[in-house]
Scaffold this motif. Structure first.
Motif, PDB file in Angstrom:
ATOM      1  N   ALA A 119      -4.530 -40.462 -12.677  1.00  0.00           N
ATOM      2  CA  ALA A 119      -4.819 -41.836 -13.093  1.00  0.00           C
ATOM      3  C   ALA A 119      -3.625 -42.755 -12.887  1.00  0.00           C
ATOM      4  O   ALA A 119      -3.796 -43.957 -12.636  1.00  0.00           O
ATOM      5  CB  ALA A 119      -5.249 -41.860 -14.563  1.00  0.00           C
ATOM      6  N   GLN A 120      -2.407 -42.218 -12.961  1.00  0.00           N
ATOM      7  CA  GLN A 120      -1.216 -43.047 -12.806  1.00  0.00           C
ATOM      8  C   GLN A 120      -0.718 -43.104 -11.352  1.00  0.00           C
ATOM      9  O   GLN A 120       0.349 -43.646 -11.084  1.00  0.00           O
ATOM     10  CB  GLN A 120      -0.088 -42.538 -13.720  1.00  0.00           C
ATOM     11  CG  GLN A 120      -0.269 -42.905 -15.172  1.00  0.00           C
ATOM     12  CD  GLN A 120      -1.372 -42.111 -15.836  1.00  0.00           C
ATOM     13  OE1 GLN A 120      -1.428 -40.889 -15.707  1.00  0.00           O
ATOM     14  NE2 GLN A 120      -2.261 -42.788 -16.539  1.00  0.00           N
ATOM     15  N   THR A 121      -1.475 -42.516 -10.420  1.00  0.00           N
ATOM     16  CA  THR A 121      -1.102 -42.596  -9.013  1.00  0.00           C
ATOM     17  C   THR A 121      -1.888 -43.709  -8.319  1.00  0.00           C
ATOM     18  O   THR A 121      -2.762 -44.349  -8.919  1.00  0.00           O
ATOM     19  CB  THR A 121      -1.388 -41.272  -8.286  1.00  0.00           C
ATOM     20  OG1 THR A 121      -2.802 -41.123  -8.078  1.00  0.00           O
ATOM     21  CG2 THR A 121      -0.864 -40.078  -9.077  1.00  0.00           C
ATOM     22  N   PHE A 122      -1.614 -43.895  -7.039  1.00  0.00           N
ATOM     23  CA  PHE A 122      -2.307 -44.906  -6.242  1.00  0.00           C
ATOM     24  C   PHE A 122      -3.159 -44.269  -5.147  1.00  0.00           C
ATOM     25  O   PHE A 122      -3.404 -44.875  -4.104  1.00  0.00           O
ATOM     26  CB  PHE A 122      -1.286 -45.855  -5.615  1.00  0.00           C
ATOM     27  CG  PHE A 122      -0.459 -46.602  -6.621  1.00  0.00           C
ATOM     28  CD1 PHE A 122      -0.976 -47.702  -7.291  1.00  0.00           C
ATOM     29  CD2 PHE A 122       0.832 -46.195  -6.926  1.00  0.00           C
ATOM     30  CE1 PHE A 122      -0.218 -48.387  -8.235  1.00  0.00           C
ATOM     31  CE2 PHE A 122       1.592 -46.878  -7.861  1.00  0.00           C
ATOM     32  CZ  PHE A 122       1.066 -47.978  -8.520  1.00  0.00           C
ATOM     33  N   GLY A 123      -3.648 -43.045  -5.400  1.00  0.00           N
ATOM     34  CA  GLY A 123      -4.420 -42.357  -4.388  1.00  0.00           C
ATOM     35  C   GLY A 123      -3.515 -41.625  -3.419  1.00  0.00           C
ATOM     36  O   GLY A 123      -2.298 -41.537  -3.613  1.00  0.00           O
ATOM     37  N   TYR A 124      -4.112 -41.097  -2.325  1.00  0.00           N
ATOM     38  CA  TYR A 124      -3.317 -40.227  -1.455  1.00  0.00           C
ATOM     39  C   TYR A 124      -3.281 -40.658   0.010  1.00  0.00           C
ATOM     40  O   TYR A 124      -2.921 -39.867   0.882  1.00  0.00           O
ATOM     41  CB  TYR A 124      -3.811 -38.784  -1.551  1.00  0.00           C
ATOM     42  CG  TYR A 124      -5.293 -38.570  -1.347  1.00  0.00           C
ATOM     43  CD1 TYR A 124      -5.901 -38.845  -0.126  1.00  0.00           C
ATOM     44  CD2 TYR A 124      -6.078 -38.071  -2.383  1.00  0.00           C
ATOM     45  CE1 TYR A 124      -7.253 -38.630   0.064  1.00  0.00           C
ATOM     46  CE2 TYR A 124      -7.438 -37.858  -2.202  1.00  0.00           C
ATOM     47  CZ  TYR A 124      -8.015 -38.139  -0.975  1.00  0.00           C
ATOM     48  OH  TYR A 124      -9.359 -37.930  -0.795  1.00  0.00           O
ATOM     49  N   ASP A 125      -3.622 -41.898   0.295  1.00  0.00           N
ATOM     50  CA  ASP A 125      -3.406 -42.422   1.635  1.00  0.00           C
ATOM     51  C   ASP A 125      -1.924 -42.777   1.749  1.00  0.00           C
ATOM     52  O   ASP A 125      -1.468 -43.785   1.218  1.00  0.00           O
ATOM     53  CB  ASP A 125      -4.283 -43.652   1.857  1.00  0.00           C
ATOM     54  CG  ASP A 125      -4.139 -44.262   3.246  1.00  0.00           C
ATOM     55  OD1 ASP A 125      -3.049 -44.127   3.851  1.00  0.00           O
ATOM     56  OD2 ASP A 125      -5.104 -44.881   3.726  1.00  0.00           O
ATOM     57  N   ASP A 145      -2.543 -29.422  -0.364  1.00  0.00           N
ATOM     58  CA  ASP A 145      -1.692 -30.527   0.078  1.00  0.00           C
ATOM     59  C   ASP A 145      -2.341 -31.444   1.099  1.00  0.00           C
ATOM     60  O   ASP A 145      -1.704 -32.379   1.581  1.00  0.00           O
ATOM     61  CB  ASP A 145      -0.395 -29.970   0.664  1.00  0.00           C
ATOM     62  CG  ASP A 145      -0.638 -29.014   1.835  1.00  0.00           C
ATOM     63  OD1 ASP A 145      -1.669 -28.324   1.830  1.00  0.00           O
ATOM     64  OD2 ASP A 145       0.206 -28.955   2.747  1.00  0.00           O
ATOM     65  N   VAL A 146      -3.611 -31.215   1.432  1.00  0.00           N
ATOM     66  CA  VAL A 146      -4.258 -31.944   2.523  1.00  0.00           C
ATOM     67  C   VAL A 146      -5.101 -33.093   1.976  1.00  0.00           C
ATOM     68  O   VAL A 146      -5.975 -32.870   1.135  1.00  0.00           O
ATOM     69  CB  VAL A 146      -5.132 -30.998   3.368  1.00  0.00           C
ATOM     70  CG1 VAL A 146      -5.895 -31.773   4.439  1.00  0.00           C
ATOM     71  CG2 VAL A 146      -4.271 -29.913   4.006  1.00  0.00           C
ATOM     72  N   PRO A 147      -4.884 -34.327   2.430  1.00  0.00           N
ATOM     73  CA  PRO A 147      -5.715 -35.452   1.978  1.00  0.00           C
ATOM     74  C   PRO A 147      -7.126 -35.349   2.553  1.00  0.00           C
ATOM     75  O   PRO A 147      -7.326 -34.817   3.643  1.00  0.00           O
ATOM     76  CB  PRO A 147      -4.983 -36.675   2.536  1.00  0.00           C
ATOM     77  CG  PRO A 147      -4.249 -36.162   3.738  1.00  0.00           C
ATOM     78  CD  PRO A 147      -3.854 -34.747   3.388  1.00  0.00           C
ATOM     79  N   ASP A 148      -8.107 -35.861   1.799  1.00  0.00           N
ATOM     80  CA  ASP A 148      -9.510 -35.811   2.236  1.00  0.00           C
ATOM     81  C   ASP A 148      -9.886 -34.391   2.644  1.00  0.00           C
ATOM     82  O   ASP A 148     -10.510 -34.170   3.691  1.00  0.00           O
ATOM     83  CB  ASP A 148      -9.749 -36.781   3.405  1.00  0.00           C
ATOM     84  CG  ASP A 148      -9.477 -38.223   3.018  1.00  0.00           C
ATOM     85  OD1 ASP A 148      -9.775 -38.599   1.867  1.00  0.00           O
ATOM     86  OD2 ASP A 148      -8.961 -38.977   3.857  1.00  0.00           O
ATOM     87  N   GLY A 149      -9.534 -33.435   1.794  1.00  0.00           N
ATOM     88  CA  GLY A 149      -9.596 -32.042   2.212  1.00  0.00           C
ATOM     89  C   GLY A 149     -10.838 -31.272   1.847  1.00  0.00           C
ATOM     90  O   GLY A 149     -10.951 -30.101   2.216  1.00  0.00           O
ATOM     91  N   THR A 150     -11.791 -31.862   1.101  1.00  0.00           N
ATOM     92  CA  THR A 150     -12.969 -31.092   0.736  1.00  0.00           C
ATOM     93  C   THR A 150     -14.068 -31.278   1.787  1.00  0.00           C
ATOM     94  O   THR A 150     -14.216 -32.346   2.378  1.00  0.00           O
ATOM     95  CB  THR A 150     -13.515 -31.495  -0.648  1.00  0.00           C
ATOM     96  OG1 THR A 150     -13.997 -32.837  -0.601  1.00  0.00           O
ATOM     97  CG2 THR A 150     -12.432 -31.380  -1.708  1.00  0.00           C
ATOM     98  N   VAL A 151     -14.827 -30.232   1.995  1.00  0.00           N
ATOM     99  CA  VAL A 151     -15.883 -30.250   3.008  1.00  0.00           C
ATOM    100  C   VAL A 151     -17.040 -31.141   2.546  1.00  0.00           C
ATOM    101  O   VAL A 151     -17.478 -31.071   1.400  1.00  0.00           O
ATOM    102  CB  VAL A 151     -16.390 -28.820   3.270  1.00  0.00           C
ATOM    103  CG1 VAL A 151     -17.597 -28.838   4.222  1.00  0.00           C
ATOM    104  CG2 VAL A 151     -15.273 -27.964   3.846  1.00  0.00           C
ATOM    105  N   ASP A 152     -17.523 -32.002   3.454  1.00  0.00           N
ATOM    106  CA  ASP A 152     -18.707 -32.834   3.215  1.00  0.00           C
ATOM    107  C   ASP A 152     -18.653 -33.518   1.848  1.00  0.00           C
ATOM    108  O   ASP A 152     -19.492 -33.274   0.974  1.00  0.00           O
ATOM    109  CB  ASP A 152     -19.976 -31.972   3.326  1.00  0.00           C
ATOM    110  CG  ASP A 152     -21.251 -32.811   3.331  1.00  0.00           C
ATOM    111  OD1 ASP A 152     -21.166 -34.004   3.670  1.00  0.00           O
ATOM    112  OD2 ASP A 152     -22.307 -32.262   2.965  1.00  0.00           O
ATOM    113  N   PRO A 153     -17.671 -34.389   1.641  1.00  0.00           N
ATOM    114  CA  PRO A 153     -17.551 -35.035   0.326  1.00  0.00           C
ATOM    115  C   PRO A 153     -18.791 -35.852  -0.013  1.00  0.00           C
ATOM    116  O   PRO A 153     -19.473 -36.378   0.874  1.00  0.00           O
ATOM    117  CB  PRO A 153     -16.322 -35.923   0.474  1.00  0.00           C
ATOM    118  CG  PRO A 153     -16.205 -36.164   1.940  1.00  0.00           C
ATOM    119  CD  PRO A 153     -16.685 -34.915   2.604  1.00  0.00           C
ATOM    120  N   LEU A 154     -19.068 -35.971  -1.285  1.00  0.00           N
ATOM    121  CA  LEU A 154     -20.209 -36.755  -1.747  1.00  0.00           C
ATOM    122  C   LEU A 154     -20.004 -38.233  -1.407  1.00  0.00           C
ATOM    123  O   LEU A 154     -20.920 -38.904  -0.923  1.00  0.00           O
ATOM    124  CB  LEU A 154     -20.365 -36.571  -3.261  1.00  0.00           C
ATOM    125  CG  LEU A 154     -21.597 -37.177  -3.913  1.00  0.00           C
ATOM    126  CD1 LEU A 154     -22.863 -36.473  -3.447  1.00  0.00           C
ATOM    127  CD2 LEU A 154     -21.476 -37.109  -5.438  1.00  0.00           C
TER     128      LEU A 154
END
Length: 631
Positions: free
Chosen positions: A198-204, A594-603
């Motif tokens: 919650a205290q981060t700005f995402g992972y891009d 450690d991989v961004p956008d790393g889950t398969v087929d995101p919702l």
């Protein structure tokens, strides 16, 4: 409250901090911060140097007085740590009112004038402008203006708003005497389960780097000065890749790994923070496991203990020469009531407190966070284990920031001005607008949104909303059968824990809702259009909610009033997801830490939001439907 000034023979006004009747170079406001620092370092006793290298929590006494008994968190009376231990960096927790905070700050500074060289106090704080109340992470806004959590600021995807927030927060901090921020937190939360997102700005990494620059500009300006708040950027070299998402505050969360080989990716925002002149840097608790860099195996010890990370990488390779402060309590265990939190000495648990402190110094840190064991450091120097010159290097960095902030010339604040500025109507309105605009619409079946256009005063079945907020829009009914619309507000799921101190405040474990929730909410949807609002402190698995919701919405820290303003279109929502929403826990478990956008087929993919420009356009004209819409 005003400082007491003396006048030199040439007419220069100065503060005679050591009381010798002479304007010494460190007291001379005409000299540079570096010149004044060099002079003062040469005057300090060993005890004064040691005191500068500690930063811990002390608490406000009643109505801004000094607390002279141990508090709920602080370990010692205030006069003991300032006069007895020579400490002058303190992390403040609860502030009841702006006036109390300002009065307390002034009382601290007046007490600090009694020390041999009158070194002023630096007051720091964790984030305190949003909603999370977690002693180990952040505090809710209280008297300050209230904004979405940093994740919500990221959802706005608007650097101007972030810069404006940082400037407003800076002005409110300065008004009560807070001159150091233990943030921004620019970790990239690539492990979806991690409990500090919650205290981060995402992972891009690229976008977070841009946000970091805007944030530091708002707090520090182009360079540290009398109107700045000095930022400690954290947690170097990136705390997001926690194994299984377990947090490194706790022994079971000590490992951090990089199966996708993305260590350099996580460094990117820190490179920008260094380029933008962050005053401080804080390594995380985590210990890297199986990490190699440039053909060199990185030692499996907590990052602050790791010379390869603090000195070789941060100092030598990246060129950072600011203050490195450890995260809290790496040397000693923390006992609170009948609970204990072991010292986060991950990988070096076998060392005693003296051995841990020595290793931290050898790694290259300047200041021990959450500790006040000054005698331990003095013993290491007096016994010849640590050279006094090693302390000088850290003391010089620490004092330079104090001089740059202008604290030696005037550390006092105006209580009346603090009361009128902090949390004023303009700042609160800006915060509320950001809360509403950050709301992210993920699903809007059959044009359910905006709500409340017809009828004028609908009957509302609501869960998770207060009466006062609802009353502005319609009449509450206790039966979904009688409702024109059903509104349900819930938090993201987590596994409750409460064995170790702080543990109950950390949301960790599974991202799945209990199976009965969707069944129960589905029954509500049989009677009225169902709008589900989920507070995302972590990216919950929303899959079972999609088929039953007429509208599915997420927020990242918004009041009931702000959420309803967004749903009604009074303040149109324009948020987009700063992280992806995974389709299942199986996908989360199979992803690389450690991989961004790393889950398969995101919702729902990162960057998705149906109304990035408000309700003016039909969502299908702005963005493709997510995979969820194809179910």
């Amino acid at each position: 409250m005003q400082p007491t000034f003396s006048t030199a023979p040439d007419g220069t006004r100065f503060r005679d901090l050591n009381g010798n009747g002479v304007m010494d170079p460190y007291e001379d406001p005409r000299l540079s911060a570096a010149e004044r620092t060099d002079d003062l370092v040469g005057r300090l006793s060993l005890e004064e140097k040691a005191g500068l290298m500690f930063q811990t929590v002390i608490e406000l006494g009643e109505d801004g007085g000094l607390l002279e008994t141990p508090g709920a968190i602080s370990k010692s009376p205030t006069s003991t740590v300032i006069l007895g231990k020579g400490m002058n960096h303190f992390n403040v927790h609860h502030i009841s009112t702006a006036r109390a905070g300002a009065r307390w700050s002034n009382n601290l500074q007046r007490l600090a004038e009694q020390t041999p060289h009158g070194i002023p106090v630096t007051i720091s704080t964790d984030p305190r402008h949003a909603f999370v109340e977690n002693t180990g992470v952040a505090f809710s806004a209280g008297p300050f203006s209230q904004w979405p959590e940093p994740m919500g600021l990221a959802a706005l995807d608007d650097l101007d708003v972030i810069r404006s927030f940082a400037d407003i927060a800076r002005r409110e901090y300065c008004a009560v005497g807070i001159r150091a921020a233990l943030h921004p937190q620019i970790d990239l939360p690539t492990e979806p389960r991690w409990g500090r997102q919650a205290q981060t700005f995402g992972y891009d990494a690229d976008r977070v780097s841009q946000i970091t620059a805007a944030y530091l500009e708002g707090f520090q300006g182009d360079a540290l000065g009398p109107d700045s708040v000095a930022c400690t950027t954290k947690h170097f070299p990136g705390g997001g890749p926690q194994r299984d998402g377990e947090d490194a505050h706790f022994p079971y969360g000590r490992e951090q790994d990089y199966p996708g080989g993305m260590f350099e990716y996580h460094l990117a925002p820190f490179r920008e923070a260094i380029r933008r002149g962050t005053a401080g840097m804080m390594p995380y608790y985590g210990m890297p496991v199986g990490l190699e860099r440039g053909g060199q195996v990185i030692d499996e010890v907590g990052f602050a203990y790791n010379r390869q990370i603090v000195t070789d990488l941060l100092r030598d390779e990246l060129g950072y020469d600011g203050v490195v402060v450890t995260d809290w309590e790496l040397v000693n265990d923390n006992h609170v009531g009948d609970q204990v939190l072991p010292a986060r000495a991950w990988g070096v648990e076998h060392l005693d407190a003296a051995g841990r402190m020595r290793m931290l110094l050898e790694a290259g840190v300047d200041q021990f966070g959450g500790e006040e064991c000054v005698d331990l450091l003095l013993d290491l120097v007096r016994s010849g284990v640590v050279a006094e010159q090693r302390l000088d290097a850290s003391v010089r960095r620490i004092l330079l920031v104090k001089f740059q902030l202008g604290l030696f010339d005037d550390p006092y604040v105006d209580e009346d001005a603090a009361e009128s500025l902090v949390g004023n109507a303009e700042f609160r309105a800006a915060g509320t607008t950001a809360q509403a605009e950050s709301v992210t619409v993920l699903r809007d079946r059959d044009g359910t949104l905006p709500l409340f256009a017809e009828p004028a005063r609908p009957r509302i079945y609501a869960e998770g909303f207060g009466d006062a907020a609802l009353d502005a829009y319609g009449e509450r009914t206790g039966r979904p059968e009688d409702a024109d619309v059903a509104l349900v507000r819930i938090g993201a799921p987590f596994d409750p824990r409460d064995d170790l101190f702080l543990e109950r405040w950390f949301h960790q474990g599974s991202l799945e809702f209990p199976p009965g929730l969707a069944v129960r909410l589905g029954r509500l949807a049989e009677h009225a259009p169902l709008v589900i609002v989920v507070n995302l402190d972590r990216p919950a698995v929303l899959t079972p909610l999609v088929p039953i919701a007429s509208a599915l919405v997420v927020d990242y820290g918004s009041s009931d009033e702000a959420v309803l303003a967004a749903l009604s279109g009074r303040i149109p929502p324009r948020g987009v997801l700063p992280v992806e929403i995974p389709r299942s826990m199986d996908a989360v478990r199979a992803s690389a830490t450690d991989v961004p956008d790393g889950t398969v087929d995101p919702l729902f993919p990162r960057g998705f939001g149906l109304f990035p420009r408000g309700f003016g356009l039909h969502p299908r004209a702005q963005a493709p439907e997510p995979a969820a819409a194809r179910q």
